[in-house]
Structures are given as structure tokens and as C-alpha cells.
Design a protein around this motif. Sequence first.
Motif, PDB file in Angstrom:
ATOM      1  N   GLY A  20       2.307   4.684  -4.052  1.00  0.00           N
ATOM      2  CA  GLY A  20       2.888   5.498  -5.126  1.00  0.00           C
ATOM      3  C   GLY A  20       3.298   6.879  -4.606  1.00  0.00           C
ATOM      4  N   GLU A  21       2.428   7.491  -3.799  1.00  0.00           N
ATOM      5  CA  GLU A  21       2.733   8.832  -3.256  1.00  0.00           C
ATOM      6  C   GLU A  21       3.981   8.811  -2.378  1.00  0.00           C
ATOM      7  N   SER A  22       4.260   7.651  -1.743  1.00  0.00           N
ATOM      8  CA  SER A  22       5.436   7.585  -0.855  1.00  0.00           C
ATOM      9  C   SER A  22       6.737   7.592  -1.667  1.00  0.00           C
ATOM     10  N   GLY A  23       6.641   7.339  -2.971  1.00  0.00           N
ATOM     11  CA  GLY A  23       7.834   7.335  -3.830  1.00  0.00           C
ATOM     12  C   GLY A  23       8.621   6.027  -3.750  1.00  0.00           C
ATOM     13  N   VAL A  24       8.095   5.041  -3.016  1.00  0.00           N
ATOM     14  CA  VAL A  24       8.806   3.763  -2.889  1.00  0.00           C
ATOM     15  C   VAL A  24       8.301   2.810  -3.978  1.00  0.00           C
ATOM     16  N   ASN A  25       9.246   2.186  -4.680  1.00  0.00           N
ATOM     17  CA  ASN A  25       8.885   1.296  -5.782  1.00  0.00           C
ATOM     18  C   ASN A  25       8.458  -0.079  -5.266  1.00  0.00           C
ATOM     19  N   ILE A  26       7.355  -0.603  -5.825  1.00  0.00           N
ATOM     20  CA  ILE A  26       6.904  -1.945  -5.443  1.00  0.00           C
ATOM     21  C   ILE A  26       7.659  -2.961  -6.297  1.00  0.00           C
ATOM     22  N   GLU A  27       8.430  -3.830  -5.650  1.00  0.00           N
ATOM     23  CA  GLU A  27       9.177  -4.851  -6.406  1.00  0.00           C
ATOM     24  C   GLU A  27       8.309  -6.073  -6.654  1.00  0.00           C
ATOM     25  N   ASP A  28       7.415  -6.351  -5.708  1.00  0.00           N
ATOM     26  CA  ASP A  28       6.527  -7.511  -5.838  1.00  0.00           C
ATOM     27  C   ASP A  28       5.380  -7.308  -4.865  1.00  0.00           C
ATOM     28  N   ILE A  29       4.280  -7.990  -5.125  1.00  0.00           N
ATOM     29  CA  ILE A  29       3.138  -7.828  -4.219  1.00  0.00           C
ATOM     30  C   ILE A  29       2.344  -9.120  -4.179  1.00  0.00           C
ATOM     31  N   ARG A  30       1.837  -9.461  -3.016  1.00  0.00           N
ATOM     32  CA  ARG A  30       0.917 -10.596  -2.938  1.00  0.00           C
ATOM     33  C   ARG A  30      -0.122 -10.315  -1.856  1.00  0.00           C
ATOM     34  N   ILE A  31      -1.251 -10.990  -1.994  1.00  0.00           N
ATOM     35  CA  ILE A  31      -2.323 -10.764  -1.027  1.00  0.00           C
ATOM     36  C   ILE A  31      -2.667 -12.086  -0.371  1.00  0.00           C
ATOM     37  N   ASP A  32      -2.710 -12.069   0.935  1.00  0.00           N
ATOM     38  CA  ASP A  32      -3.090 -13.255   1.695  1.00  0.00           C
ATOM     39  C   ASP A  32      -4.382 -12.937   2.422  1.00  0.00           C
ATOM     40  N   HIS A  33      -5.356 -13.813   2.303  1.00  0.00           N
ATOM     41  CA  HIS A  33      -6.613 -13.544   3.007  1.00  0.00           C
ATOM     42  C   HIS A  33      -6.568 -14.194   4.367  1.00  0.00           C
ATOM     43  N   GLU A  34      -6.915 -13.428   5.382  1.00  0.00           N
ATOM     44  CA  GLU A  34      -6.894 -14.002   6.727  1.00  0.00           C
ATOM     45  C   GLU A  34      -8.151 -14.827   6.907  1.00  0.00           C
ATOM     46  N   LEU A  35      -7.934 -16.071   7.358  1.00  0.00           N
ATOM     47  CA  LEU A  35      -9.060 -17.004   7.497  1.00  0.00           C
ATOM     48  C   LEU A  35     -10.147 -16.424   8.401  1.00  0.00           C
ATOM     49  N   GLY A  36     -11.377 -16.447   7.930  1.00  0.00           N
ATOM     50  CA  GLY A  36     -12.519 -16.066   8.761  1.00  0.00           C
ATOM     51  C   GLY A  36     -12.633 -14.567   9.029  1.00  0.00           C
ATOM     52  N   ARG A  37     -11.786 -13.755   8.396  1.00  0.00           N
ATOM     53  CA  ARG A  37     -11.885 -12.302   8.622  1.00  0.00           C
ATOM     54  C   ARG A  37     -12.010 -11.595   7.286  1.00  0.00           C
ATOM     55  N   ARG A  38     -12.756 -10.498   7.259  1.00  0.00           N
ATOM     56  CA  ARG A  38     -12.910  -9.756   6.002  1.00  0.00           C
ATOM     57  C   ARG A  38     -11.770  -8.750   5.855  1.00  0.00           C
ATOM     58  N   VAL A  39     -10.563  -9.261   6.089  1.00  0.00           N
ATOM     59  CA  VAL A  39      -9.367  -8.424   5.990  1.00  0.00           C
ATOM     60  C   VAL A  39      -8.334  -9.188   5.188  1.00  0.00           C
ATOM     61  N   GLY A  40      -7.675  -8.494   4.269  1.00  0.00           N
ATOM     62  CA  GLY A  40      -6.594  -9.136   3.522  1.00  0.00           C
ATOM     63  C   GLY A  40      -5.272  -8.641   4.072  1.00  0.00           C
ATOM     64  N   GLN A  41      -4.279  -9.514   4.039  1.00  0.00           N
ATOM     65  CA  GLN A  41      -2.938  -9.102   4.428  1.00  0.00           C
ATOM     66  C   GLN A  41      -2.172  -8.899   3.128  1.00  0.00           C
ATOM     67  N   VAL A  42      -1.793  -7.653   2.840  1.00  0.00           N
ATOM     68  CA  VAL A  42      -1.049  -7.386   1.616  1.00  0.00           C
ATOM     69  C   VAL A  42       0.432  -7.341   1.958  1.00  0.00           C
ATOM     70  N   GLU A  43       1.228  -8.060   1.189  1.00  0.00           N
ATOM     71  CA  GLU A  43       2.673  -8.071   1.420  1.00  0.00           C
ATOM     72  C   GLU A  43       3.341  -7.340   0.256  1.00  0.00           C
ATOM     73  N   ILE A  44       3.931  -6.207   0.558  1.00  0.00           N
ATOM     74  CA  ILE A  44       4.580  -5.417  -0.498  1.00  0.00           C
ATOM     75  C   ILE A  44       6.089  -5.581  -0.343  1.00  0.00           C
ATOM     76  N   ALA A  45       6.720  -6.139  -1.372  1.00  0.00           N
ATOM     77  CA  ALA A  45       8.183  -6.286  -1.324  1.00  0.00           C
ATOM     78  C   ALA A  45       8.818  -5.013  -1.879  1.00  0.00           C
ATOM     79  N   VAL A  46       9.741  -4.441  -1.113  1.00  0.00           N
ATOM     80  CA  VAL A  46      10.436  -3.212  -1.529  1.00  0.00           C
ATOM     81  C   VAL A  46      11.920  -3.378  -1.251  1.00  0.00           C
ATOM     82  N   VAL A  47      12.751  -2.511  -1.835  1.00  0.00           N
ATOM     83  CA  VAL A  47      14.178  -2.525  -1.518  1.00  0.00           C
ATOM     84  C   VAL A  47      14.306  -2.270  -0.010  1.00  0.00           C
ATOM     85  N   ALA A  48      15.108  -3.132   0.662  1.00  0.00           N
ATOM     86  CA  ALA A  48      15.133  -3.139   2.136  1.00  0.00           C
ATOM     87  C   ALA A  48      15.332  -1.737   2.730  1.00  0.00           C
TER      88      ALA A  48
END
Length: 329
Positions: free
Chosen positions: A282-310
Motif C-alpha cells: 500500500g505504501e508503494s502506491g501500487v494497486n493490487i489487481e489480484d493476489i494468491r498465496i502458494d505454500h512452498e512444500l516442506g518450508r515455512r515460507v509462503g510464495q505470495v504472487e501479487i498481480a499488478v499493472v505491468a
Amino acid sequence: LTEAGVEVHLDDILESNVELAVARGAGTADPVDAPAVVVVAVPPTEVAACVALALETWPDATVTDVASVKATLQNKIAALPGNERYVGSHPMAGSERSGPMAAYARLFEGRPWAVTSRAGADAASIARVVEIAELVGAVPLEMDAEAHDRAVAVVSHVPHVLAVLTAARLHGAPQDHLALSGPGLRDVTRIAGSDIALWQEILGANATEVRAVLEQVRGDLDRVIDSIGTDTDRLGDVLQSGQDGTKLIPGKHGEEVAALATVFVSVPDEPGELSRLMAHTGESGVNIEDIRIDHELGRRVGQVEIAVVAAQAARLVEALTARGWSAYS
Ligand SMILES: NC(=O)C1=CN([C@@H]2O[C@H](COP(=O)(O)OP(=O)(O)OC[C@H]3O[C@@H](n4cnc5c(N)ncnc54)[C@H](O)[C@@H]3O)[C@@H](O)[C@H]2O)C=CC1
Ligand SMILES: O=C(O)C(=O)Cc1ccc(O)cc1
């Protein structure tokens, strides 16, 4: 509608569904004396009888329905007393989920809403149904029922069948093969999780139109089977045609879809991390068009995919990197 100030009375054969919808703020369970509009939102095979009952019970009401297929239904209703107060409609919004828990207030925002008015429907009733669509933020598109059914065969019903067939191919795949599934597979198969009885009714009601498009798909499939591994140019034509097809899908409100890019961010799987990421985005001023979260197998880390205007992807990557995130596009 309730949010827009409309008094909404809810009814359902399942009392528990009314209770749930009331609890979620959709309206009241109190009976109604003289509704201005009755919206029939029941399974397709139940619609004609419910519309007939509504026309008879409330002689001044406009009656509409939201069923996914219109022509045969409309012909049936045209024979009913009071049919001039009936106007068919179909919001192109929803999901693979059913029941009151699947609803949310923004569901119709920016979505097309077909209004299948016909000769014989009174103008005030058409205007009321158009107004309902507008009140929930949808974009009403008036068309005749036959054109509607041809259209939804291409934009909704055949895509549904293809999603189902893709998901059905997963049976029998060993677990370690399924483990390689990525977001692409989820994109293509999401709607295959929809209610089976509903889709038996939808496909059955639009059988002629759906079959005609599926015959064309059969031709396309044969072209792929024949050219794969033998004729790169012919295969390229099929792939090109698909890529061009994606550009024909209008964005919300019918405007051109802006090209989107995905910014990938690694997020520790811990409470509060996602909201921190959203705040920094939000602070960056870039609008989020879509968002999804993918969990990396076996790691306590999520991969967040933020879709923005190219054109804004680089700015977002820079802003997130400056705030300590591992981000790239
Ligand atoms: N699911 C979706 O994404 C979309 C569905 N539609 C159409 O909306 C209609 C409803 O579908 P959904 O909302 O998905 O189903 P749903 O299962 O969520 O809702 C249908 C409701 O109708 C009730 N019901 C069934 N028979 C009834 C009767 N005779 N009298 C009173 N209530 C009755 C059920 O108890 C249920 O609460 C269908 O005609 C479908 O074609 C239209 C656009 C999108
Ligand atoms: O889940 C989705 O993306 C949909 O498109 C849902 C849907 C299902 C049935 C319809 O008649 C219209 C829309």
C-alpha cells in the motif's frame, strides 16, 4: 442490495439457509406483503414453478430470475398469466461454491448481468431489473434469450466442461506426480469443483448450443493431436489462436484489460507477515489487481504472487526490496 438501502426479504425451502443469509446481513426473514421485485434464485429446474408462484402471489410485482440458461425457460413462462411482469436475467458472477456462505456483498461489482427482455415484457419491469443489477454494481447488458444461450455456451458452459475434463485426468496420477501441481492447473480447474446437480441442469438446459461448441473443440483437439511432435507450425497456429483468444476477454466494466505482471514475494509463514506485506505494498502506491498465496512444500515460507499493472511491477519490487522483502518479477 441491503447495503444500497433496499429492503430485502429472504425465503428458501431450507430455513437454515435463510437463517445463515440473515446472519450474514443479506436481509430479513420476515414475510413480505407487496414486494416491488421478486428475484428467484433457485436451481434451474425449480425456476419456472417459483416464477409462476411469485407472479400469482404478488400481482403487482416484477419477477426476475438468475438462472444460467434462458430461452426454454422464457418460453415456458411466456404462457403464464402475468408473464408481462417477468423479465429474465443472469448475473455473470459467482463461483464454484454454493449456499449462503459463498455469497459476498461485492460479488456482482463490475460484472456483466444479462437482462433477457423480450417483446411482451412491460417497460417498467425491464427498468426495475436493470436497476437491481446497477444497485449491486453490475453492468446490465440487454439481449434476447437465444443470443444469451449461444453466448454462455462459449464463455461459460464449454469452459466449465473443459475444466472438468482437465481435472478428471488427474485420477490415477501417483501422489508424487500430483505434488508437482502449480497455479496454472488450479487456474484451469477451479470451476470443476462446482455443484454437480447444478451443472447437470445447466448443461442439459443448453445442450444444443453446448454440443455445437464442443464439436468445434473436438476439431481443435484433433489438430493438436495430429500436429504435436510432427508439425510445429500447425501447433503454433493453435497456440497463437489461444493466446489471441485471451486478449478478447474484456476486463471489468468492459474496458480493455491492462497487461498485468506478477511480483513474487517470499513471506515467512507466521502471523502478521501477510498484513505487513500488504501495508508495505500500500505504501508503494501500487494497486493490487489480484493476489494468491502458494505454500512452498516442506518450508515455512509462503510464495505470495501479487498481480499488478505491468508498468508498475518494477516500482513495487523496488519498494518491497527497500523494506527488506525478497521480491522479484
Ligand atoms: N453458482 C453460480 O456461480 C451461479 C449460479 N447462477 C444461477 O443461480 C441459481 C442458483 O444457483 P446457486 O446460487 O449456485 O445455488 P445455491 O444452491 O447456492 O442456491 C439455491 C437455493 O435455492 C434453494 N431452493 C431450492 N429449491 C427451492 C424452491 N423450490 N423454493 C425455494 N428455494 C429453493 C436452495 O435451498 C438453495 O438455498 C441457478 O439457477 C443458477 O443457474 C447464476 C449465476 C452464477
Ligand atoms: O466461478 C466462476 O468464475 C463463474 O463463472 C461462476 C458462474 C457459474 C454459473 C453461471 O451461470 C455464471 C457464473
